[in-house]
Every structure is written in structure tokens, then in C-alpha cells.
Design an enzyme around this catalytic site. Sequence first.
Site, PDB file in Angstrom:
ATOM      1  CB  CYS A  45      -0.914  -0.003   1.227  1.00  0.00           C
ATOM      2  SG  CYS A  45      -1.906   1.491   1.402  1.00  0.00           S
ATOM      3  CE1 TYR A  76      -6.098   2.158  -4.038  1.00  0.00           C
ATOM      4  CE2 TYR A  76      -8.474   2.245  -3.677  1.00  0.00           C
ATOM      5  CZ  TYR A  76      -7.216   1.807  -3.299  1.00  0.00           C
ATOM      6  OH  TYR A  76      -7.073   1.009  -2.179  1.00  0.00           O
ATOM      7  CD  GLU A  88      -2.131   0.720  -3.728  1.00  0.00           C
ATOM      8  OE1 GLU A  88      -1.603   1.240  -2.717  1.00  0.00           O
ATOM      9  OE2 GLU A  88      -3.287   0.269  -3.735  1.00  0.00           O
ATOM     10  CG  ASP A 123      -2.627  -4.429   2.000  1.00  0.00           C
ATOM     11  OD1 ASP A 123      -3.815  -4.454   2.365  1.00  0.00           O
ATOM     12  OD2 ASP A 123      -1.795  -3.612   2.425  1.00  0.00           O
ATOM     13  CE1 TYR A 128      -2.547  -2.723  -1.862  1.00  0.00           C
ATOM     14  CE2 TYR A 128      -3.683  -4.774  -2.414  1.00  0.00           C
ATOM     15  CZ  TYR A 128      -3.720  -3.442  -2.020  1.00  0.00           C
ATOM     16  OH  TYR A 128      -4.931  -2.828  -1.800  1.00  0.00           O
ATOM     17  CB  CYS A 191       0.571   2.428   8.070  1.00  0.00           C
ATOM     18  SG  CYS A 191       2.297   2.225   7.555  1.00  0.00           S
ATOM     19  CB  CYS A 200      19.465  -4.223   3.680  1.00  0.00           C
ATOM     20  SG  CYS A 200      20.078  -4.301   1.987  1.00  0.00           S
TER      21      CYS A 200
END
Length: 203
Positions: A45, A76, A88, A123, A128, A191, A200
Site C-alpha cells: 500500500c 485507483y 501502487e 494486502d 501490492y 499503514c 540490509c
Amino acid sequence: MTLFAGALPGRDTPISTSDRHAVNNESLHPPFPDGYATLVLGMGCFWGTEQLFWRVTGVHVTAAGYAGGDTPNPTYEEVCTGRTGHAEAVLVVFDPKQTDVEILLQVFWENHDPTQGSRQGNDIGPQYRSTIYVTDEAQLECAKRSADVYQQQLARAGRGDITTEIKPLDTFYYAEAYHQQYLEKNPGGYCGLKGTGISCPIN
């Protein structure tokens, strides 16, 4: 032939969106300051992704939108059908004198799960998917190198293979106005960002 069979036709004119960033009032649209660079990233998202990057030092402006698909100027609702091919994504405009692509990619890898294919957590759908869309050859090489580094870290932790789509940016389509800086306008909004907990070390 399109990448996604049965892609929606879209439209010739851009959909309506915002002109300025709700947090710093900078223009969402080019021309951007001389010497600034752009990168487009998808981490599920786009609401949480955009908020994540507008907080990074050296980022000039961010915008929510759609990239990596076939349908021109999608809405959308069209993207959510999975029939536009788009992810997205978030446009990140940054000053290379204050930050660099490696730092942005480190933020990218560490704040979502790039092994999930066409989903991110709850999602589900191709919109996504994890994506890196680059705007020059140096960014492409850096993105591929960072993916190799992070894959090694994931493998050591017993995680799966990275499914992130890495390729040159074709077209970035701005999302509707209500999606721009959504979590600034709606602080309690959804969120879904969740990293793997694995660092990383590309720097």
C-alpha cells in the site's frame, strides 16, 4: 501485446490529483530542482510507503501513484482490479548531495517483506507487489547489487527468495488527490508496512 492479458483501456488524459505536497508544500510535479534525481518504489500500500520516504533526510518530495503496468492514466479502482498491471508506487525525488540511492534502497529493503510476490501482508493482489523502478543505469546496477546483498541476508535467516521487480521506469501515473500524503491528512489511517527484521548492510 500487453504484459497483462485483458488490460483495461484507461484514458488519454491524466486523472485529477494534488499540485503540492501536504507536508512541505513543494510541487508534486516536474520540473524539479536541477541536479535532483528520482526513483519509484513499491512496497505494498502506497500510503505508508510515501510517509516512510518523505521523512528521509535529503528527500525533496514524494507522490503516490501507479507504475509498472499497461493501462494509461489508471484510476485507483481500476488498479485494484489487477487488470491494469500497475503496482501502487511512490515517486521519490531526492537531492544526491544529501542522500543517495543506496540509503534509499536500504530503507526500502528493511521496511517490507520483498519475498511475498503479489501481496504484502494482508494486502493481496499484483498492485501490492514489491517494485523498484529506476531512472538511470547507475540506479539499475545499484538496485540489482542491493538485491543480491539482501538476498544473502535473507537466506542466512532462512527466508525465501526476493520477488521484487527491478527495471527501468516507463511511466509514473499520479494517484488521486486523496491518496497524496494520506497519512498526514489521516493520522490514524491504515499503514501495512512491516519489515522482516533483517538488516540490509549495503552501505
